[in-house]
Design an enzyme around this catalytic site. Structure first.
Site, PDB file in Angstrom:
ATOM      1  N   THR A  86       6.932   0.141   1.843  1.00 23.65           N
ATOM      2  CA  THR A  86       5.693   0.646   2.416  1.00 23.65           C
ATOM      3  C   THR A  86       5.575   2.150   2.174  1.00 23.65           C
ATOM      4  OG1 THR A  86       4.347   0.778   4.432  1.00 23.65           O
ATOM      5  CG2 THR A  86       6.700   1.145   4.697  1.00 23.65           C
ATOM      6  N   ASP A 134       3.953  -8.037   5.977  1.00 27.46           N
ATOM      7  CA  ASP A 134       2.504  -8.170   5.885  1.00 27.46           C
ATOM      8  C   ASP A 134       2.025  -8.621   7.248  1.00 27.46           C
ATOM      9  OD1 ASP A 134       0.193  -7.807   4.396  1.00 27.46           O
ATOM     10  OD2 ASP A 134      -0.002  -9.939   3.980  1.00 27.46           O
ATOM     11  N   THR A 135       0.946  -8.017   7.699  1.00 32.05           N
ATOM     12  CA  THR A 135       0.434  -8.292   9.040  1.00 32.05           C
ATOM     13  C   THR A 135      -1.019  -8.711   8.968  1.00 32.05           C
ATOM     14  OG1 THR A 135       1.933  -6.729  10.105  1.00 32.05           O
ATOM     15  CG2 THR A 135      -0.091  -7.238  11.283  1.00 32.05           C
ATOM     16  N   LYS A 179       4.940   0.096  22.732  1.00 26.86           N
ATOM     17  CA  LYS A 179       4.310  -0.839  21.789  1.00 26.86           C
ATOM     18  C   LYS A 179       5.370  -1.600  20.988  1.00 26.86           C
ATOM     19  CE  LYS A 179       1.600  -1.088  17.580  1.00 26.86           C
ATOM     20  NZ  LYS A 179       0.979  -0.365  16.466  1.00 26.86           N
ATOM     21  N   TYR A 233      -6.058  -1.231  14.188  1.00 24.20           N
ATOM     22  CA  TYR A 233      -6.910  -1.814  15.233  1.00 24.20           C
ATOM     23  C   TYR A 233      -6.375  -1.523  16.641  1.00 24.20           C
ATOM     24  CZ  TYR A 233      -8.891  -4.650  11.389  1.00 24.20           C
ATOM     25  OH  TYR A 233      -9.495  -5.084  10.233  1.00 24.20           O
TER      26      TYR A 233
HETATM   27  P1  IMP Z   1      -0.059  -4.338   6.995  1.00 21.46           P
HETATM   28  O1  IMP Z   1       0.170  -5.612   6.287  1.00 21.46           O
HETATM   29  O2  IMP Z   1       1.060  -3.996   7.931  1.00 21.46           O
HETATM   30  O3  IMP Z   1      -0.439  -3.206   6.089  1.00 21.46           O
HETATM   31  O4  IMP Z   1      -1.266  -4.550   7.973  1.00 21.46           O
HETATM   32  C1  IMP Z   1      -2.534  -4.896   7.512  1.00 21.46           C
HETATM   33  C2  IMP Z   1      -3.543  -4.232   8.404  1.00 21.46           C
HETATM   34  O5  IMP Z   1      -3.404  -4.745   9.719  1.00 21.46           O
HETATM   35  C3  IMP Z   1      -3.400  -2.725   8.525  1.00 21.46           C
HETATM   36  O6  IMP Z   1      -4.104  -2.053   7.525  1.00 21.46           O
HETATM   37  C4  IMP Z   1      -3.988  -2.452   9.889  1.00 21.46           C
HETATM   38  O7  IMP Z   1      -5.376  -2.348   9.799  1.00 21.46           O
HETATM   39  C5  IMP Z   1      -3.648  -3.724  10.660  1.00 21.46           C
HETATM   40  N1  IMP Z   1      -2.438  -3.551  11.468  1.00 21.46           N
HETATM   41  C6  IMP Z   1      -1.163  -3.893  11.140  1.00 21.46           C
HETATM   42  N2  IMP Z   1      -0.325  -3.598  12.131  1.00 21.46           N
HETATM   43  C7  IMP Z   1      -1.074  -3.058  13.113  1.00 21.46           C
HETATM   44  C8  IMP Z   1      -0.763  -2.544  14.399  1.00 21.46           C
HETATM   45  O8  IMP Z   1       0.385  -2.512  14.867  1.00 21.46           O
HETATM   46  N3  IMP Z   1      -1.809  -2.087  15.111  1.00 21.46           N
HETATM   47  C9  IMP Z   1      -3.078  -2.106  14.655  1.00 21.46           C
HETATM   48  N4  IMP Z   1      -3.414  -2.547  13.465  1.00 21.46           N
HETATM   49  C10 IMP Z   1      -2.418  -3.028  12.683  1.00 21.46           C
END
Ligand code: IMP
Length: 207
Positions: free
Chosen positions: A7, A68-69, A187, A166
């Site tokens: 990342t 990935d989230t 958190k 978010y």
């Molecule tokens: P990523 O896969 O971790 O990059 O997450 C994808 C998207 O999910 C990010 O660009 C954020 O918009 C959102 N996101 C991921 N984790 C969080 C969090 O802990 N809080 C708020 N938004 C999140």
């Protein structure tokens, strides 16, 4: 133990370092000289996390984990899901005409993403949602997946100034404050990424 976290997000790097503690030397992509845009073309969180971890292993030969989230909103059929980061950008691309923003302006734009989410939920009574994180680890040639979920709901307006993404509109179940009104430690203890990372740590500690 040195591990690459695939990342460039400084918030995520510092969150994960805090959770993993001093035993692990977690370095980001820039620290290994990786400035490429690693492809994330899967339609699942699992697929994207694996794709990123495999990329680092293949190109840099280092043990690595990637996450990935997705934010899965019940009333929106699980959207934005795998498109969470680019929610507003993709919506803008699908507009027929009258676009006010170019896709690159909206890419990963949290304000635009939250505005679209709040708009899409305006007439919905069910505001339940969950964050889901999948971590893919490649360690000594083996692949492992870890999942963390945080249930909650989408608020009607933004609150707080901590965190990222978010956080100002997501309130975890059982709390009267949203993520953006919590300290990082508070958190991390309950978040999707915190929970997935705890599973990763438990695994790493058995090695
Ligand atoms: P990523 O896969 O971790 O990059 O997450 C994808 C998207 O999910 C990010 O660009 C954020 O918009 C959102 N996101 C991921 N984790 C969080 C969090 O802990 N809080 C708020 N938004 C999140």
């Amino acid at each position: 133990m040195k591990l690459v976290f695939a990342t460039n997000n400084v918030h995520k790097l510092s969150e994960v370092r805090q959770i993993l503690g001093e035993r692990f030397d977690v370095v980001g992509l820039k620290d290994i000289g990786c400035y490429e845009d690693i492809p994330e073309t899967s339609d699942t969180l699992e697929g994207n996390a694996l794709q990123k971890a495999r990329y680092v292993k293949e190109h840099y030969g280092l043990d690595c984990f990637a996450d990935d989230t997705g934010l899965e909103v019940a009333a929106l059929g699980g959207a934005p899901g795998v498109h969470t980061a680019r929610y507003a950008e993709l919506a803008a691309q699908s507009l027929d005409s009258g676009e006010r923003f170019t896709p690159s302006q909206l890419s990963h734009d949290s304000n635009a993403n939250m505005a679209l989410l709040l708009h899409n939920l305006e007439k919905k009574s069910d505001r339940s949602a969950r964050f889901r994180t999948v971590i893919a680890l490649i360690y000594q040639g083996e692949e492992h997946l870890f999942e963390g979920v945080c249930e909650g709901e989408i608020l009607c307006e933004r609150h707080g100034s901590e965190g990222f993404g978010y956080d100002p509109v997501f309130r975890p179940t059982g709390y009267d404050r949203c993520f953006a009104q919590m300290s990082a430690a508070e958190k991390n203890a309950i978040s999707h990424r915190g929970r997935a990372t705890q599973k990763l740590v438990q695994f790493l500690q058995t090695l």
